[in-house]
Motif scaffolding. Structure first.
Motif, mmCIF file in Angstrom:
data_model
loop_
_atom_site.group_PDB
_atom_site.id
_atom_site.type_symbol
_atom_site.label_atom_id
_atom_site.label_comp_id
_atom_site.label_asym_id
_atom_site.label_seq_id
_atom_site.Cartn_x
_atom_site.Cartn_y
_atom_site.Cartn_z
ATOM 1 N N SER A 24 65.882 70.231 32.889
ATOM 2 C CA SER A 24 66.619 70.516 34.125
ATOM 3 C C SER A 24 66.277 69.458 35.179
ATOM 4 O O SER A 24 65.260 68.771 35.082
ATOM 5 N N ASP A 35 68.882 71.671 39.951
ATOM 6 C CA ASP A 35 68.883 72.892 39.141
ATOM 7 C C ASP A 35 67.824 73.888 39.583
ATOM 8 O O ASP A 35 67.974 75.087 39.365
ATOM 9 N N GLN A 91 64.782 64.993 35.136
ATOM 10 C CA GLN A 91 65.460 65.446 33.918
ATOM 11 C C GLN A 91 65.353 64.402 32.811
ATOM 12 O O GLN A 91 65.628 63.225 33.019
ATOM 13 N N ARG A 99 64.928 76.677 35.380
ATOM 14 C CA ARG A 99 64.223 75.523 34.802
ATOM 15 C C ARG A 99 64.059 75.722 33.303
ATOM 16 O O ARG A 99 63.548 76.753 32.856
ATOM 17 N N HIS A 100 64.479 74.728 32.516
ATOM 18 C CA HIS A 100 64.288 74.754 31.063
ATOM 19 C C HIS A 100 63.416 73.566 30.649
ATOM 20 O O HIS A 100 63.555 72.462 31.181
#
Length: 247
Positions: free
Chosen positions: A169, A174, A200, A236-237
């Motif tokens: 992200s 994000d 990112q 958040r990934h």
């Protein structure tokens, strides 16, 4: 030749090329001096979005963990099942030999007999022979207020001393907050904290458990833990690439 095998071959070539393009002398120096190092733009925005989009699809995963249930923090993650998604599997394979050189150097400095094979498949065989057969790469998801307590990802008696986390992200767009945090505890000293800025597609390589530090009487081990600070807003990934398998 199947579509899957073509995709896997493309991912392998792509992963090997982008890993080879990294400045490994500088990365090794950062790891030796600080216990972590950043590989910028290891994944493209499109690749980040594609991996993050896997999260709701249970067929890609072997288990689903809610951190609060186990006292790990707040947030959740899923462990991938075998076979891993092509790009994640290819990066795991391509990164391992470079990091094995660092890991073997660390063990030599510490006077440890263990040496890691140059090939990841050979190391995984050691894991599986030790009863560690479950894949450990994982996809993490954080929402507002979520965080990950300081921890170590060991999973069994056989643990590779370095791992990689890739931010999927974009900070500020994000999500806000949610910084990657690493702490180091040296004997008879207070803990040192390192906040690692990522954008990112950036990957942070860091010590899983401990690393060698030069002292007056030679090298000694310092203990490290990692986590994620509280997310203030957004989603958040992160994908985590751990090189040993779990029991």
């Amino acid at each position: 030749m199947t579509i899957h095998s073509i995709s896997a071959r493309r991912a392998n070539r792509s992963a090997e090329a982008r890993v080879a393009d990294q400045g490994w002398r500088e990365l090794a120096s950062e790891l030796n001096n600080h216990g972590c190092a950043v590989m910028e733009k290891l994944l493209s925005p499109e690749e980040c979005a594609g991996i993050a989009a896997l999260y709701p699809h249970e067929e890609h995963f072997r288990s689903h963990v809610h951190m609060a249930r186990h006292g790990f923090g707040k947030g959740e993650y899923r462990y991938f099942r075998y076979p891993l998604p092509d790009l994640i599997g290819a990066l795991r394979t391509a990164l391992y030999p470079r990091l094995a050189e660092v890991a073997n150097d660390w063990n030599e400095r510490l006077g440890l007999a263990q040496r890691y094979p140059a090939d990841h498949a050979a190391f995984l065989k050691q894991c599986h022979d030790n009863g560690q057969t479950r894949p450990t790469p994982l996809l993490l998801q954080y929402g507002p207020g979520d965080f990950n307590c300081l921890h170590q990802d060991l999973y069994g008696d056989l643990a590779f001393p370095l791992q990689v986390a890739i931010l999927l992200s974009e900070p500020g767009r994000d999500f806000t907050g949610g910084e990657f945090v690493l702490t180091e505890q040296r004997p008879r000293m207070q803990s040192r904290a390192e906040v690692v800025p990522l954008t990112q597609g950036d990957a942070v390589v860091f010590a899983v458990h401990n690393r060698p530090v030069q002292g007056t009487k030679g090298h000694y081990r310092v203990n490290l833990r990692h986590g994620v600070s509280r997310l203030r807003s957004g989603m958040r990934h992160t994908v985590g690439i751990i090189f040993h398998d779990a029991k």
